[in-house]
Enzyme design. Structure first.
Site, PDB file in Angstrom:
ATOM      1  N   GLY A  11      69.236   0.638   9.690  1.00 16.28           N
ATOM      2  CA  GLY A  11      70.459   1.287  10.150  1.00 16.28           C
ATOM      3  C   GLY A  11      71.481   1.592   9.078  1.00 16.28           C
ATOM      4  N   LEU A  19      72.774   8.949  -8.632  1.00 16.07           N
ATOM      5  CA  LEU A  19      72.711   9.060 -10.078  1.00 16.07           C
ATOM      6  C   LEU A  19      71.913   7.895 -10.633  1.00 16.07           C
ATOM      7  CD1 LEU A  19      73.799  10.513 -12.730  1.00 16.07           C
ATOM      8  CD2 LEU A  19      75.444   8.623 -12.822  1.00 16.07           C
ATOM      9  N   ASP A  45      72.292   4.209  -8.936  1.00 15.80           N
ATOM     10  CA  ASP A  45      71.124   3.338  -9.054  1.00 15.80           C
ATOM     11  C   ASP A  45      71.027   2.786 -10.467  1.00 15.80           C
ATOM     12  OD1 ASP A  45      68.303   2.377  -8.297  1.00 15.80           O
ATOM     13  OD2 ASP A  45      67.922   3.646 -10.041  1.00 15.80           O
ATOM     14  N   TYR A  50      68.098  -2.512 -17.232  1.00 17.63           N
ATOM     15  CA  TYR A  50      68.673  -1.365 -17.938  1.00 17.63           C
ATOM     16  C   TYR A  50      69.774  -1.789 -18.916  1.00 17.63           C
ATOM     17  CZ  TYR A  50      66.540   1.523 -14.211  1.00 17.63           C
ATOM     18  OH  TYR A  50      65.681   2.124 -13.317  1.00 17.63           O
ATOM     19  N   LYS A  75      68.255  -3.593  -9.313  1.00 17.41           N
ATOM     20  CA  LYS A  75      66.916  -4.174  -9.228  1.00 17.41           C
ATOM     21  C   LYS A  75      66.848  -5.448 -10.054  1.00 17.41           C
ATOM     22  CE  LYS A  75      65.443   0.615  -9.689  1.00 17.41           C
ATOM     23  NZ  LYS A  75      66.631   1.022 -10.452  1.00 17.41           N
ATOM     24  N   HIS A 108      61.980  -4.972  -9.061  1.00 13.67           N
ATOM     25  CA  HIS A 108      61.737  -3.829  -9.953  1.00 13.67           C
ATOM     26  C   HIS A 108      60.253  -3.513 -10.130  1.00 13.67           C
ATOM     27  CE1 HIS A 108      63.843  -1.643 -13.514  1.00 13.67           C
ATOM     28  NE2 HIS A 108      62.837  -0.917 -13.062  1.00 13.67           N
TER      29      HIS A 108
END
Length: 293
Positions: A11, A19, A45, A50, A75, A108
């Site tokens: 939901g 992006l 995201d 990263y 992630k 990930h």
């Protein structure tokens, strides 16, 4: 221009275009996020691996938007799999992002070489979901065999599987499995950027079919590919640090591809993966410590 949203199986509303900040250096991440939100994006995201979660949080705050106006997705990396480690990994990511609650938290990689740790990490995500620390949970780069085992041994069906999908690599069998279980396909490298920087023989941006369709709509090949994702029901996470490209990638809500054009793009699938095989992602090869918040 209003971003299209997709209702996840639990939901929660997810803005369909987000992006992505994979390989975006921390020193330009804040400005890229701020610019994307200025243009109209409402979904960012990132990932612990990263190394730019802190800068994503800074960009969101600098935008001046309220927290509930921005959908934040991140992630957990394989080094933080296991139940207790994954709970702590949430704290690290939330701390860097500067938020109390995440909108979507993914594993990930499947880490098939130590899948019991993957299952324990996912159970930690289920706990975070039950406690309201995250609004939705999912996975990334899971292949059918990984999804089937996860579904057999855990309770909450992942709402998303973020995988490589672009016209040259479509993973249609996996996408069909997603539909069967109510899992949203979210595309990374959605415009085939990986076909450029991995030095392949063909680049999606130069594809004559895509360029012809783009010309018919007065759009770019990248915009055609993003529209293809939207019309086939996927979420897409394009990345760029260039303001003009960031804006271009969001300008996809004012045209529609025909059925014939969608079929023509579907026919471009080569079956060749651009990213690493999920089986190759092991702790021995890719494990690394994720810093504290």
């Amino acid at each position: 221009m209003s971003p299209l949203t997709i209702t996840l199986s639990n939901g929660v509303e997810l803005p369909a275009i987000g992006l992505g900040v994979f390989q975006t250096p921390p020193d330009v991440t804040t400005a890229s996020v701020e610019e994307a939100l200025r243009v109209g994006y409402r979904h960012i995201d990132t990932a612990a691996a990263y190394g730019n979660e802190r800068e994503v949080g800074d960009g969101i705050r600098r935008s001046g938007l309220a927290r509930d106006e921005v959908f934040i997705e991140t992630k957990l990396w394989i080094s933080d799999y296991g139940y207790d480690s994954a709970l702590h990994a949430f704290d690290k990511s939330a701390g860097k992002l500067g938020v109390d609650q995440l909108d979507l938290l993914l594993l990930h990689q499947p880490l098939p070489s130590a899948f019991d740790r993957t299952l324990d990490a996912y159970r930690a995500l289920e706990k975070l979901l039950a406690d309201g620390r995250v609004r939705a949970i999912g996975v990334s780069n899971f292949m059918p065999e990984h999804l089937e085992r996860l579904l057999a041994e855990t309770s909450a069906v992942p709402v998303v599987n973020q995988i490589e999908v672009h016209p040259y690599f479509q993973q249609t069998a996996l996408q069909r499995l997603h539909v069967q279980h109510g899992i949203l396909t979210q595309a990374w490298s959605p415009i085939g950027g990986i076909t450029s920087y991995r030095g392949g023989e063909k680049r999606t941006f130069d594809d004559p079919v895509l360029l012809e369709i783009a010309g018919q709509h007065g759009k770019s090949a990248a915009q055609v590919m993003l529209r293809w994702h939207l019309q086939e029901g996927r979420s897409a996470i394009p990345k760029s640090i260039k303001p003009a490209r960031i804006a271009e990638n969001f300008d996809v809500f004012d045209f529609e591809l025909t059925t014939e054009q969608l079929v023509a793009i579907d026919a471009l699938d080569t079956g060749v993966r651009g990213g690493p095989e999920p089986e190759s992602i092991t702790l021995e090869a890719y494990g690394r410590e994720i810093p504290e918040a």
